[in-house]
Design a protein around this motif. Structure first.
Motif, PDB file in Angstrom:
ATOM      1  N   ARG A 161      -9.871   1.666 -73.219  1.00 30.61           N
ATOM      2  CA  ARG A 161      -9.208   2.432 -74.170  1.00 30.61           C
ATOM      3  C   ARG A 161      -8.132   3.006 -73.121  1.00 30.61           C
ATOM      4  O   ARG A 161      -8.910   2.771 -72.014  1.00 30.61           O
ATOM      5  CB  ARG A 161     -10.568   3.236 -74.690  1.00 30.61           C
ATOM      6  CG  ARG A 161     -10.534   4.162 -73.058  1.00 30.61           C
ATOM      7  CD  ARG A 161     -12.629   5.068 -74.120  1.00 30.61           C
ATOM      8  NE  ARG A 161     -12.803   5.832 -73.946  1.00 30.61           N
ATOM      9  CZ  ARG A 161     -12.618   6.537 -72.293  1.00 30.61           C
ATOM     10  NH1 ARG A 161     -11.753   7.202 -73.038  1.00 30.61           N
ATOM     11  NH2 ARG A 161     -14.088   6.844 -71.482  1.00 30.61           N
ATOM     12  N   PHE A 162      -7.503   3.787 -73.545  1.00 28.46           N
ATOM     13  CA  PHE A 162      -6.640   3.954 -72.654  1.00 28.46           C
ATOM     14  C   PHE A 162      -7.292   5.516 -72.078  1.00 28.46           C
ATOM     15  O   PHE A 162      -7.820   6.504 -72.861  1.00 28.46           O
ATOM     16  CB  PHE A 162      -5.356   4.426 -73.404  1.00 28.46           C
ATOM     17  CG  PHE A 162      -4.282   3.078 -73.850  1.00 28.46           C
ATOM     18  CD1 PHE A 162      -3.614   2.702 -72.377  1.00 28.46           C
ATOM     19  CD2 PHE A 162      -4.413   2.314 -74.586  1.00 28.46           C
ATOM     20  CE1 PHE A 162      -2.508   1.544 -72.497  1.00 28.46           C
ATOM     21  CE2 PHE A 162      -3.459   1.473 -74.317  1.00 28.46           C
ATOM     22  CZ  PHE A 162      -2.698   0.678 -73.339  1.00 28.46           C
ATOM     23  N   VAL A 163      -7.020   5.834 -70.931  1.00 30.86           N
ATOM     24  CA  VAL A 163      -6.837   6.758 -70.640  1.00 30.86           C
ATOM     25  C   VAL A 163      -6.206   8.309 -70.076  1.00 30.86           C
ATOM     26  O   VAL A 163      -4.829   6.570 -69.305  1.00 30.86           O
ATOM     27  CB  VAL A 163      -8.768   7.319 -69.630  1.00 30.86           C
ATOM     28  CG1 VAL A 163     -10.080   7.036 -70.035  1.00 30.86           C
ATOM     29  CG2 VAL A 163      -8.241   6.272 -68.353  1.00 30.86           C
ATOM     30  N   GLY A 164      -5.845   8.943 -69.867  1.00 26.46           N
ATOM     31  CA  GLY A 164      -4.703   9.460 -68.749  1.00 26.46           C
ATOM     32  C   GLY A 164      -5.314   9.602 -67.393  1.00 26.46           C
ATOM     33  O   GLY A 164      -6.688   9.764 -66.901  1.00 26.46           O
ATOM     34  N   VAL A 165      -4.128   9.158 -66.569  1.00 29.49           N
ATOM     35  CA  VAL A 165      -3.923   8.882 -64.962  1.00 29.49           C
ATOM     36  C   VAL A 165      -3.223  10.187 -64.334  1.00 29.49           C
ATOM     37  O   VAL A 165      -1.425   9.940 -64.429  1.00 29.49           O
ATOM     38  CB  VAL A 165      -4.126   7.430 -64.696  1.00 29.49           C
ATOM     39  CG1 VAL A 165      -4.008   7.473 -62.976  1.00 29.49           C
ATOM     40  CG2 VAL A 165      -4.646   7.028 -65.417  1.00 29.49           C
ATOM     41  N   VAL A 166      -3.675  10.299 -63.382  1.00 33.00           N
ATOM     42  CA  VAL A 166      -3.037  11.931 -62.738  1.00 33.00           C
ATOM     43  C   VAL A 166      -3.543  11.260 -61.156  1.00 33.00           C
ATOM     44  O   VAL A 166      -4.552  10.854 -60.664  1.00 33.00           O
ATOM     45  CB  VAL A 166      -2.946  12.745 -62.519  1.00 33.00           C
ATOM     46  CG1 VAL A 166      -2.516  12.974 -64.580  1.00 33.00           C
ATOM     47  CG2 VAL A 166      -4.515  13.269 -62.778  1.00 33.00           C
ATOM     48  N   ARG A 167      -3.073  12.169 -59.830  1.00 32.69           N
ATOM     49  CA  ARG A 167      -3.404  11.767 -58.710  1.00 32.69           C
ATOM     50  C   ARG A 167      -3.709  12.997 -58.631  1.00 32.69           C
ATOM     51  O   ARG A 167      -4.213  13.984 -59.546  1.00 32.69           O
ATOM     52  CB  ARG A 167      -2.117  12.717 -57.525  1.00 32.69           C
ATOM     53  CG  ARG A 167      -1.825  13.681 -57.696  1.00 32.69           C
ATOM     54  CD  ARG A 167      -0.436  14.034 -56.737  1.00 32.69           C
ATOM     55  NE  ARG A 167       0.288  15.516 -57.632  1.00 32.69           N
ATOM     56  CZ  ARG A 167      -0.528  16.444 -56.625  1.00 32.69           C
ATOM     57  NH1 ARG A 167      -1.396  16.933 -56.515  1.00 32.69           N
ATOM     58  NH2 ARG A 167       0.473  17.859 -57.694  1.00 32.69           N
ATOM     59  N   ALA A 168      -4.955  12.287 -57.577  1.00 34.37           N
ATOM     60  CA  ALA A 168      -5.892  14.006 -57.024  1.00 34.37           C
ATOM     61  C   ALA A 168      -5.210  14.506 -56.924  1.00 34.37           C
ATOM     62  O   ALA A 168      -4.560  14.918 -56.480  1.00 34.37           O
ATOM     63  CB  ALA A 168      -7.097  13.152 -55.842  1.00 34.37           C
ATOM     64  N   GLY A 169      -5.669  16.170 -57.774  1.00 31.54           N
ATOM     65  CA  GLY A 169      -5.990  17.777 -57.110  1.00 31.54           C
ATOM     66  C   GLY A 169      -4.714  17.963 -58.091  1.00 31.54           C
ATOM     67  O   GLY A 169      -4.058  18.915 -58.216  1.00 31.54           O
ATOM     68  N   HIS A 170      -3.885  17.442 -59.164  1.00 32.51           N
ATOM     69  CA  HIS A 170      -2.817  17.492 -60.093  1.00 32.51           C
ATOM     70  C   HIS A 170      -2.842  18.911 -61.003  1.00 32.51           C
ATOM     71  O   HIS A 170      -4.328  18.906 -61.637  1.00 32.51           O
ATOM     72  CB  HIS A 170      -2.687  15.764 -61.043  1.00 32.51           C
ATOM     73  CG  HIS A 170      -1.057  15.616 -61.299  1.00 32.51           C
ATOM     74  ND1 HIS A 170      -0.979  17.146 -63.038  1.00 32.51           N
ATOM     75  CD2 HIS A 170      -0.709  15.454 -61.299  1.00 32.51           C
ATOM     76  CE1 HIS A 170       0.567  17.020 -63.528  1.00 32.51           C
ATOM     77  NE2 HIS A 170       0.445  15.659 -62.293  1.00 32.51           N
ATOM     78  N   ALA A 180      -6.634   7.611 -54.775  1.00 34.01           N
ATOM     79  CA  ALA A 180      -6.438   8.258 -55.163  1.00 34.01           C
ATOM     80  C   ALA A 180      -6.151   8.629 -55.892  1.00 34.01           C
ATOM     81  O   ALA A 180      -4.740   9.869 -56.604  1.00 34.01           O
ATOM     82  CB  ALA A 180      -6.572   9.517 -53.851  1.00 34.01           C
ATOM     83  N   VAL A 181      -6.779   8.514 -57.120  1.00 37.51           N
ATOM     84  CA  VAL A 181      -6.608   9.071 -58.778  1.00 37.51           C
ATOM     85  C   VAL A 181      -7.905   9.664 -59.818  1.00 37.51           C
ATOM     86  O   VAL A 181      -8.371   9.221 -59.376  1.00 37.51           O
ATOM     87  CB  VAL A 181      -5.840   7.625 -59.600  1.00 37.51           C
ATOM     88  CG1 VAL A 181      -4.469   7.416 -58.595  1.00 37.51           C
ATOM     89  CG2 VAL A 181      -6.237   7.103 -59.323  1.00 37.51           C
ATOM     90  N   GLN A 182      -6.778   9.876 -60.329  1.00 36.16           N
ATOM     91  CA  GLN A 182      -8.537  10.610 -61.035  1.00 36.16           C
ATOM     92  C   GLN A 182      -8.442  10.595 -63.004  1.00 36.16           C
ATOM     93  O   GLN A 182      -6.637  10.300 -62.985  1.00 36.16           O
ATOM     94  CB  GLN A 182      -8.471  12.596 -61.387  1.00 36.16           C
ATOM     95  CG  GLN A 182      -9.010  12.961 -59.782  1.00 36.16           C
ATOM     96  CD  GLN A 182      -9.466  14.067 -59.513  1.00 36.16           C
ATOM     97  OE1 GLN A 182      -8.990  15.332 -58.781  1.00 36.16           O
ATOM     98  NE2 GLN A 182     -10.842  14.206 -60.402  1.00 36.16           N
ATOM     99  N   SER A 183      -8.498  10.507 -63.802  1.00 35.12           N
ATOM    100  CA  SER A 183      -8.815   9.739 -64.913  1.00 35.12           C
ATOM    101  C   SER A 183      -9.492  11.147 -66.272  1.00 35.12           C
ATOM    102  O   SER A 183     -10.043  12.195 -65.902  1.00 35.12           O
ATOM    103  CB  SER A 183      -8.633   8.600 -65.383  1.00 35.12           C
ATOM    104  OG  SER A 183     -10.380   8.475 -65.944  1.00 35.12           O
TER     105      SER A 183
END
Length: 300
Positions: free
Chosen positions: A165-174, A254-257
């Motif tokens: 499945r698709f998830v959103g991804v941003v840098r850590a601390g976004h 360093a990413v978070q989903s």
């Protein structure tokens, strides 16, 4: 009768050029030209004729193409052992067409497992290109791993490997990670898309449309991994398969989903092959290895 002429004719009709057929059969272009001359004498037809800078098949060649392919496949199957493959001595190169998603997430694990079981095996990953089913039919690739959705052909074997499945991804601390993840906040962010064809819209945009929302895709990358690195190095938001993000996080990126605030279809990953390999011991081993590796890698 020299039955090797059938193999050469099959290569010439598949490639549509002397140079291409020569590469396919590991011959020089002059040697393939001489073979074509022998084929013309045997068939009593030019087979391939020049049209401008390229060669085109004659009506007789078109009539023969499928029959020649069948005869060559039958001969290969006749001489191919059907028992279990001796993996310790097996020397073979398998060409696997796969997306950057499959090759990037599962390629290392598949290579390691293959090296342990069959050290003489070489795995060659090929780009998806036009994703035509003829590559399987003509034997240019041994296995195709991708996402369910395109035409596979009525005779092609299909096996489901996993659901993602698709998830959103941003840098850590976004900043987007602070507070509730609403569809409005998600749509208001700047996004990067991943599309080999350069498309700026997809299922996420259709889901936002149903809510009366729209997002701005400011950048389109040709692969999931390029989009992932873009998100990791900026405030731009990406939407990627969960397995891609998990692989990146496991490698220390360093990413978070986060779960997408809109409903989008899941991804079904499949492997496909031509039925002439159904009883091929080496190919059967490869298919089993691919399935086991992908299931084990995706499970965590």
């Amino acid at each position: 009768m020299d039955l090797n002429l059938l193999v050469a004719l099959d290569a010439l009709l598949a490639e549509g050029s002397v140079a291409g057929a020569a590469r396919r059969m590991n011959l020089s272009a002059p040697a393939m030209s001489r073979t074509l001359a022998r084929i013309r004498d045997a068939v009593g037809d030019p087979v391939l004729v020049r049209a401008g800078r390229r060669l085109v098949p004659t009506p007789r060649a078109i009539e023969l193409r499928d029959r020649v392919r069948t005869v060559v496949e039958d001969a290969q199957a006749l001489l191919r052992p059907e028992g279990a493959a001796d993996l310790s001595t097996l020397q073979r190169t398998f060409t696997i067409r796969a997306s950057d998603y499959a090759a990037g997430v599962f390629g290392a694990g598949l290579s390691a497992a293959a090296a342990r079981q069959a050290p003489g095996i070489t795995l060659r990953f090929a780009d998806q290109g036009k994703e035509d089913v003829n590559a399987l039919r003509e034997g240019r690739i041994d296995l195709d791993i991708g996402v369910l959705g395109g035409e596979t052909g009525p005779e092609i074997r299909v096996q489901t490997l996993l659901q993602d499945r698709f998830v959103g991804v941003v840098r850590a601390g976004h900043p987007l990670l602070q507070g509730d993840m609403t569809a409005e906040r998600f749509a208001a962010a700047t996004h990067v898309g991943a599309s080999r064809r350069g498309r700026t819209r997809g299922p996420i945009d259709a889901a936002l449309d149903r809510l009366g929302l729209a997002r701005r895709v400011a950048l389109v990358m040709p692969s999931f991994y390029a989009a992932l690195l873009t998100a990791a190095a900026s405030d731009i938001v990406a939407a990627l398969p969960r397995a891609v993000v998990a692989r990146a996080a496991g490698l220390g990126l360093a990413v978070q989903s986060f779960d997408l605030p809109v409903a989008v279809p899941t991804i079904t990953v499949i492997q496909t092959w031509h039925p002439r390999f159904d009883k091929d011991a080496g190919h059967r081993w490869l298919r089993q290895l691919v399935k086991a590796t992908i299931v084990d890698t995706a499970a965590p």
